[in-house]
Design a protein around this motif. Structure first.
Motif, PDB file in Angstrom:
ATOM      1  N   VAL A  35      -0.625  15.806 -15.778  1.00 30.06           N
ATOM      2  CA  VAL A  35      -1.778  16.698 -15.764  1.00 30.06           C
ATOM      3  C   VAL A  35      -1.633  17.662 -14.590  1.00 30.06           C
ATOM      4  O   VAL A  35      -1.361  17.241 -13.462  1.00 30.06           O
ATOM      5  N   LEU A  36      -1.805  18.941 -14.871  1.00 28.13           N
ATOM      6  CA  LEU A  36      -1.708  19.989 -13.854  1.00 28.13           C
ATOM      7  C   LEU A  36      -2.956  20.863 -13.944  1.00 28.13           C
ATOM      8  O   LEU A  36      -3.226  21.467 -14.982  1.00 28.13           O
ATOM      9  N   ILE A  37      -3.721  20.921 -12.842  1.00 29.42           N
ATOM     10  CA  ILE A  37      -4.921  21.752 -12.788  1.00 29.42           C
ATOM     11  C   ILE A  37      -4.721  22.768 -11.667  1.00 29.42           C
ATOM     12  O   ILE A  37      -4.877  22.436 -10.486  1.00 29.42           O
ATOM     13  N   PRO A  38      -4.335  23.990 -11.985  1.00 26.85           N
ATOM     14  CA  PRO A  38      -4.107  25.005 -10.950  1.00 26.85           C
ATOM     15  C   PRO A  38      -5.365  25.827 -10.663  1.00 26.85           C
ATOM     16  O   PRO A  38      -6.203  26.050 -11.541  1.00 26.85           O
ATOM     17  N   LEU A  39      -5.488  26.276  -9.425  1.00 24.44           N
ATOM     18  CA  LEU A  39      -6.522  27.226  -9.034  1.00 24.44           C
ATOM     19  C   LEU A  39      -5.837  28.415  -8.366  1.00 24.44           C
ATOM     20  O   LEU A  39      -4.830  28.249  -7.670  1.00 24.44           O
ATOM     21  N   LYS A  40      -6.395  29.608  -8.553  1.00 24.54           N
ATOM     22  CA  LYS A  40      -5.835  30.807  -7.932  1.00 24.54           C
ATOM     23  C   LYS A  40      -6.913  31.529  -7.135  1.00 24.54           C
ATOM     24  O   LYS A  40      -8.115  31.330  -7.346  1.00 24.54           O
ATOM     25  N   LEU A  41      -6.458  32.375  -6.237  1.00 24.10           N
ATOM     26  CA  LEU A  41      -7.368  33.147  -5.412  1.00 24.10           C
ATOM     27  C   LEU A  41      -8.052  34.215  -6.258  1.00 24.10           C
ATOM     28  O   LEU A  41      -7.400  34.914  -7.036  1.00 24.10           O
ATOM     29  N   ALA A  45      -3.692  37.955  -9.317  1.00 23.53           N
ATOM     30  CA  ALA A  45      -3.184  37.483 -10.608  1.00 23.53           C
ATOM     31  C   ALA A  45      -2.468  36.153 -10.492  1.00 23.53           C
ATOM     32  O   ALA A  45      -2.599  35.295 -11.364  1.00 23.53           O
ATOM     33  N   ALA A  46      -1.672  35.966  -9.438  1.00 22.12           N
ATOM     34  CA  ALA A  46      -0.850  34.762  -9.354  1.00 22.12           C
ATOM     35  C   ALA A  46      -0.711  34.261  -7.932  1.00 22.12           C
ATOM     36  O   ALA A  46       0.326  33.745  -7.554  1.00 22.12           O
ATOM     37  N   ALA A  47      -1.761  34.384  -7.128  1.00 19.94           N
ATOM     38  CA  ALA A  47      -1.734  33.822  -5.772  1.00 19.94           C
ATOM     39  C   ALA A  47      -2.319  32.423  -5.832  1.00 19.94           C
ATOM     40  O   ALA A  47      -3.533  32.261  -6.000  1.00 19.94           O
ATOM     41  N   PRO A  48      -1.497  31.377  -5.736  1.00 23.10           N
ATOM     42  CA  PRO A  48      -2.014  30.017  -5.879  1.00 23.10           C
ATOM     43  C   PRO A  48      -2.945  29.645  -4.737  1.00 23.10           C
ATOM     44  O   PRO A  48      -2.711  30.005  -3.582  1.00 23.10           O
ATOM     45  N   ALA A 123      -5.041  28.635 -17.765  1.00 19.80           N
ATOM     46  CA  ALA A 123      -4.191  27.854 -16.870  1.00 19.80           C
ATOM     47  C   ALA A 123      -2.746  27.877 -17.349  1.00 19.80           C
ATOM     48  O   ALA A 123      -1.807  27.906 -16.543  1.00 19.80           O
ATOM     49  N   ALA A 124      -2.536  27.858 -18.669  1.00 15.38           N
ATOM     50  CA  ALA A 124      -1.170  27.947 -19.199  1.00 15.38           C
ATOM     51  C   ALA A 124      -0.546  29.297 -18.859  1.00 15.38           C
ATOM     52  O   ALA A 124       0.634  29.380 -18.486  1.00 15.38           O
ATOM     53  N   ALA A 125      -1.332  30.382 -18.982  1.00 16.85           N
ATOM     54  CA  ALA A 125      -0.822  31.710 -18.622  1.00 16.85           C
ATOM     55  C   ALA A 125      -0.529  31.797 -17.130  1.00 16.85           C
ATOM     56  O   ALA A 125       0.477  32.403 -16.719  1.00 16.85           O
ATOM     57  N   PHE A 126      -1.372  31.189 -16.313  1.00 19.25           N
ATOM     58  CA  PHE A 126      -1.145  31.191 -14.870  1.00 19.25           C
ATOM     59  C   PHE A 126       0.123  30.423 -14.517  1.00 19.25           C
ATOM     60  O   PHE A 126       0.865  30.803 -13.605  1.00 19.25           O
ATOM     61  N   THR A 127       0.409  29.362 -15.263  1.00 15.84           N
ATOM     62  CA  THR A 127       1.656  28.625 -15.068  1.00 15.84           C
ATOM     63  C   THR A 127       2.856  29.535 -15.287  1.00 15.84           C
ATOM     64  O   THR A 127       3.843  29.493 -14.543  1.00 15.84           O
ATOM     65  N   GLY A 128       2.773  30.398 -16.316  1.00 15.75           N
ATOM     66  CA  GLY A 128       3.851  31.351 -16.547  1.00 15.75           C
ATOM     67  C   GLY A 128       3.991  32.349 -15.416  1.00 15.75           C
ATOM     68  O   GLY A 128       5.112  32.719 -15.036  1.00 15.75           O
ATOM     69  N   LEU A 129       2.868  32.801 -14.851  1.00 16.40           N
ATOM     70  CA  LEU A 129       2.930  33.736 -13.728  1.00 16.40           C
ATOM     71  C   LEU A 129       3.541  33.075 -12.496  1.00 16.40           C
ATOM     72  O   LEU A 129       4.301  33.708 -11.753  1.00 16.40           O
ATOM     73  N   LEU A 130       3.225  31.819 -12.266  1.00 17.20           N
ATOM     74  CA  LEU A 130       3.860  31.090 -11.154  1.00 17.20           C
ATOM     75  C   LEU A 130       5.369  31.009 -11.358  1.00 17.20           C
ATOM     76  O   LEU A 130       6.146  31.158 -10.405  1.00 17.20           O
ATOM     77  N   GLY A 131       5.767  30.769 -12.613  1.00 12.33           N
ATOM     78  CA  GLY A 131       7.201  30.720 -12.889  1.00 12.33           C
ATOM     79  C   GLY A 131       7.878  32.045 -12.645  1.00 12.33           C
ATOM     80  O   GLY A 131       8.965  32.121 -12.050  1.00 12.33           O
ATOM     81  N   ARG A 132       7.248  33.129 -13.071  1.00 12.21           N
ATOM     82  CA  ARG A 132       7.821  34.456 -12.867  1.00 12.21           C
ATOM     83  C   ARG A 132       7.939  34.769 -11.382  1.00 12.21           C
ATOM     84  O   ARG A 132       8.886  35.432 -10.937  1.00 12.21           O
ATOM     85  N   SER A 133       6.986  34.315 -10.586  1.00 13.32           N
ATOM     86  CA  SER A 133       6.970  34.647  -9.162  1.00 13.32           C
ATOM     87  C   SER A 133       7.899  33.780  -8.330  1.00 13.32           C
ATOM     88  O   SER A 133       8.086  34.054  -7.143  1.00 13.32           O
ATOM     89  N   THR A 134       8.480  32.758  -8.937  1.00 10.63           N
ATOM     90  CA  THR A 134       9.329  31.845  -8.153  1.00 10.63           C
ATOM     91  C   THR A 134      10.748  31.694  -8.685  1.00 10.63           C
ATOM     92  O   THR A 134      11.640  31.305  -7.927  1.00 10.63           O
ATOM     93  N   ARG A 135      10.998  32.024  -9.946  1.00  3.69           N
ATOM     94  CA  ARG A 135      12.320  31.700 -10.501  1.00  3.69           C
ATOM     95  C   ARG A 135      13.440  32.579  -9.962  1.00  3.69           C
ATOM     96  O   ARG A 135      14.614  32.223 -10.073  1.00  3.69           O
ATOM     97  N   GLU A 487       7.344  40.241  -5.398  1.00  6.42           N
ATOM     98  CA  GLU A 487       6.211  39.606  -4.754  1.00  6.42           C
ATOM     99  C   GLU A 487       5.281  38.972  -5.762  1.00  6.42           C
ATOM    100  O   GLU A 487       5.309  39.290  -6.945  1.00  6.42           O
ATOM    101  N   TRP A 488       4.416  38.094  -5.275  1.00  8.88           N
ATOM    102  CA  TRP A 488       3.384  37.499  -6.136  1.00  8.88           C
ATOM    103  C   TRP A 488       2.453  38.612  -6.595  1.00  8.88           C
ATOM    104  O   TRP A 488       2.014  39.445  -5.841  1.00  8.88           O
ATOM    105  N   LEU A 489       2.168  38.600  -7.868  1.00  8.54           N
ATOM    106  CA  LEU A 489       1.340  39.664  -8.435  1.00  8.54           C
ATOM    107  C   LEU A 489      -0.112  39.518  -8.008  1.00  8.54           C
ATOM    108  O   LEU A 489      -0.593  38.441  -7.800  1.00  8.54           O
TER     109      LEU A 489
END
Length: 489
Positions: A35-41, A45-48, A123-135, A487-489
């Motif tokens: 289980v993954l529950i992300p929160l963003k600022l 768009a993708a600042a965890p 949350a699923a879309a945010f997971t994709g943004l985290l991936g884009r910002s780190t891969r 950079e993080w979007l």
């Protein structure tokens, strides 16, 4: 919305509780989901901001970014998430099975695959943004990060991309999975609130679903399930805690931010595991296993791709890959809809209402009927089915039976509720039909024009042959410094 779903919503309003719209579960639920529950600022768009993650309902791990605008803290958060997610994924890479392939070499496939559950589609879309910002990050050179961060980004991108595949279960949004099986007395937009949705499906004793959903709208009792947080919480609690950390970045200040964010995440954590229990209580559809095998194959191929040292996923698809992806999604959607209908009499009833399927009783059968002479003679048994359904299928239409895999027939005649069918597949290879392959008089059967035997898409050119109208041949992709500086979007 179909007629039966609309009726179920009306009954939910009348009875004060959600109504089942399926007889079986149409998604895979792992024995050990993560289980993954992300929160963003807010405003980013993708600042965890934080995440609660884990496989044990009683021991979640809380990851916090005390100042989300600090780049180093953001990537420290990503490294912490990698500490949880990557070992979980690697645990599925070690056990494999050999799969025989018709007309080809056998190959290895993982015995199981990871499954990540998130609260909602956002949350699923945010997971994709985290991936884009780190891969695209690198462990050396300018802007170095922990070596686990780019690998985490590749996996997050994989899960987010896979979640767009109809029928895939490697990344599930809880609200979508629940709405697939229950109809509530509220709108689809309101169903995106996990607490309200569960209030309708599983209300507390003595409370109606409508009342439970009303209470779920109180952010003090049930904070939003993310990735965005409640504005009142942001202004009154979170902002002062972050400012205190900026003024004095001490452990105490970090604890203040952590405790504030825990109050927002703990309720959703409990809701997520209630969701798991509810979905597990449903019997699994017979074709869910087949779709999970496809997920396992996809997971295995991505493991191999990483092991071979392939570059991370490109920022955007080329013309050929985009066309192939779109065609694959269209085929997957059509196949998924057919499989769900074949698994579930309630879903098949929708097609019976529209005349694309019918059910009835066999009143006559000629299992020895054949066509042709000599060597060209073909066994073609005939059956006649009496039905009260409004059949809108014309003679010559090919139909299949949800009760018999590989069984196919052709409509010969449809007059006054009596349908004559010629069976063309699923009888065996002998001169007489295999036992049980031809329905007998008195047997209840159903047939539909929905068939899970779609043709493959047209051949696409090689990327090197991409026409100028679609950008011409693409340059070979190699991650460069621009990617590493994204950079993080």
């Amino acid at each position: 919305m179909s007629a039966l779903t609309a009726l179920a919503r009306l009954r939910a309003v009348r009875d004060g509780v959600a109504q089942r719209i399926t007889t079986v579960r149409h998604c895979h639920i792992s024995d050990q989901p993560l289980v993954l529950i992300p929160l963003k600022l807010a405003g980013e768009a993708a600042a965890p901001l934080a995440a609660m993650v884990g496989t044990d309902p009683g021991h979640p791990r809380l990851l916090v970014v005390p100042q989300p605008r600090n780049r180093d803290l953001r990537f420290a958060f990503a490294a912490g998430l990698a500490e949880v997610l990557l070992p979980y994924i690697e645990g599925f890479e070690k056990s494999t099975e050999t799969v025989e392939r018709r007309g080809g070499e056998p190959y290895e496939r993982c015995l199981d695959a990871p499954q990540i559950l998130v609260p909602n589609r956002s949350a699923a879309a945010f997971t994709g943004l985290l991936g884009r910002s780190t891969r695209f990050r690198r462990a050396e050179g300018p802007y170095p990060v922990h070596p686990s961060v780019p690998l985490l980004g590749r996996w997050l991108t994989y899960f987010a991309d896979r979640s767009q595949q109809p029928g895939s279960s490697v990344l599930l949004a809880a609200t979508e999975a629940l709405s697939l099986h229950w109809a509530t007395g509220q709108s689809s937009l309101e169903d995106a609130n996990l607490a309200a949705l569960l209030g309708w499906i599983d209300p507390p004793p003595g409370m109606s679903g409508h009342r439970a959903a009303e209470e779920a709208e109180d952010p003090l009792l049930w904070p939003p399930a993310g990735p965005t947080t409640d504005p009142g919480f942001d202004n009154e609690v979170l902002a002062p805690a972050i400012r205190a950390y900026e003024e004095a970045p001490t452990d105490r200040a970090v604890d203040r931010v952590s405790q504030a964010l825990r109050t927002q995440l703990d309720p959703t954590w409990r809701l997520m595991w209630r969701t798991v229990d509810l979905l597990r209580s449903l019997p699994e559809g017979s074709r869910v296993k087949d779709r999970w095998e496809i997920d396992r194959g996809s997971f295995t191929r991505f493991v191999e791709r990483i092991a071979e040292g392939s570059p991370p996923q490109a920022r955007r698809d080329g013309a050929v890959s985009a066309a192939a992806r779109l065609a694959g999604l269209e085929r997957a959607r059509a196949s998924y809809d057919v499989q769900r209908a074949h698994d579930d009499p309630l879903l098949m009833a929708e097609y019976r209402l529209t005349g694309e399927a019918f059910a009835g009783t066999v009143i006559a059968a000629d299992p020895e009927h054949s066509e042709g002479e000599g060597r060209s003679r073909k066994l073609r048994p005939l059956i006649t089915v009496r039905t009260g359904d409004p059949v809108r299928l014309t003679p010559g239409t090919t139909v299949g039976s949800p009760d018999r895999r590989g069984h196919a027939a052709e409509i010969v005649e449809a007059v006054d509720g009596e349908i004559t069918l010629k069976i063309t597949k699923g009888m065996g290879r002998g001169r007489t039909p295999a036992p049980g392959s031809v329905p007998e008089p008195g047997e209840r059967v159903s047939y539909t024009s929905l068939m899970d035997d779609f043709q493959s898409s047209a051949a696409l050119p090689d990327p090197e042959q991409t026409p100028w109208t679609h950008g011409g041949p693409p340059e070979e992709y190699e991650p460069g410094d621009d990617d590493a500086q994204e950079e993080w979007l």
